[in-house]
Design an enzyme around this catalytic site. Structure first.
Site: not given
Ligand code: NAP
Length: 241
Positions: A148, A164
């Site tokens: 990120s 974070y």
């Molecule tokens: P999200 O919808 O909350 O998805 C997160 C995913 O990670 C879910 O499938 C969750 O599973 C899984 N997860 C969390 N802990 C885990 C574990 N211990 N083992 C296996 N899976 C696990 O969030 P997202 O926005 O798609 O985020 C995905 C990535 O993008 C993350 O690394 C985040 O930091 C990064 N990111 C997001 C944004 C944004 O604006 N959304 C911006 C920059 C970076 P569960 O469903 O079981 O919880």
């Protein structure tokens, strides 16, 4: 499956950006394996991709558990034998103030920090090292770490998120060290920033879709052999460290 079909594992692929990455790689013809810590959520997500004609299956994978990661690597070895793409996407934010999105370093809860680092950093190392024997069997292994710009020391965008943002800075550092270790090998590793994407992660507050957020990771997952190594990328190019 044809012999030229590539196999991709995406962690945290049951929803959000991870699901969109799996969907996009599937549409490119990859066989996609959706890592999910919840069996039902993983199976449901894989079924939705299969319904689109994508070669998809779920794999139980909790990135914070040595046993789960080892079992997943064993299962994948039996199922596919070779891994061409690993997208370390699973991530958590840790609790933050819902109004300011702040995580104040002066009152930081070290247990929350440990938990976030265990997922966002140690989880990436755990999964990468467990999958490396399968990746090394590929002619063109690619690893993408979902980072990120919140972890960019040069940019420092948005609110103070001591937990974070620091975890993603740590992840960026780890990504560079992997790239150095892989310098004389076919393994290419980079970090991707998806931008601010509307997902569960932020209460769907982002202005980008998961599909838009997936684009940079998909590009890095399909780099040619002379592609960049050890970089940090977003749609518009390079993110400053
Ligand atoms: P999200 O919808 O909350 O998805 C997160 C995913 O990670 C879910 O499938 C969750 O599973 C899984 N997860 C969390 N802990 C885990 C574990 N211990 N083992 C296996 N899976 C696990 O969030 P997202 O926005 O798609 O985020 C995905 C990535 O993008 C993350 O690394 C985040 O930091 C990064 N990111 C997001 C944004 C944004 O604006 N959304 C911006 C920059 C970076 P569960 O469903 O079981 O919880």
């Amino acid at each position: 499956m044809t012999t030229t079909q590539k196999t991709a594992l995406v962690t945290g692929a049951n929803k959000g950006i991870g699901y969109a990455i799996a969907e996009a790689l599937g549409r490119l013809g990859h066989r996609v394996v959706l890592g999910a810590r919840d069996d039902a959520a993983g199976a449901d997500a894989a079924a939705r991709l299969v319904a689109q004609g994508i070669d998809a299956s779920a794999l139980r994978l909790d990135v914070t558990s040595d046993a789960s990661v080892a079992a997943a690597a064993g299962e994948l070895a039996d199922r596919v034998g070779t891994l061409d793409v690993l997208v370390n996407n699973a991530g958590v934010s840790g609790a933050f103030d819902p109004v300011t999105w702040g995580q104040d370093p002066t009152t930081i809860d070290l247990d929350v920090l440990r938990g976030v680092v265990d997922t966002n950093v140690y989880g990436v190392i755990r999964v990468t090292n467990a999958m490396l024997p399968l990746l090394r069997r590929s002619d063109a292994p690619r690893i993408v770490n979902t980072s990120s710009s919140m972890g960019s020391l040069g940019r420092q965008p948005g609110p103070v998120m001591a937990v974070y943002s620091s975890s993603k800075t740590f992840l960026n550092g780890v990504t560079v060290q992997y790239a150095r270790a892989f310098a004389d090998t076919p393994v290419i590793v980079n970090a991707a920033c998806p931008g601010l994407v509307a997902t569960d992660f932020n209460g769907f507050a982002g202005d980008r879709t998961p599909e838009q957020g997936a684009a940079t990771a998909v590009r890095l997952a399909t780099l040619p052999d002379d592609g960049p190594r050890g970089g940090f990328f977003e749609d518009d190019g390079v993110v400053p460290w």
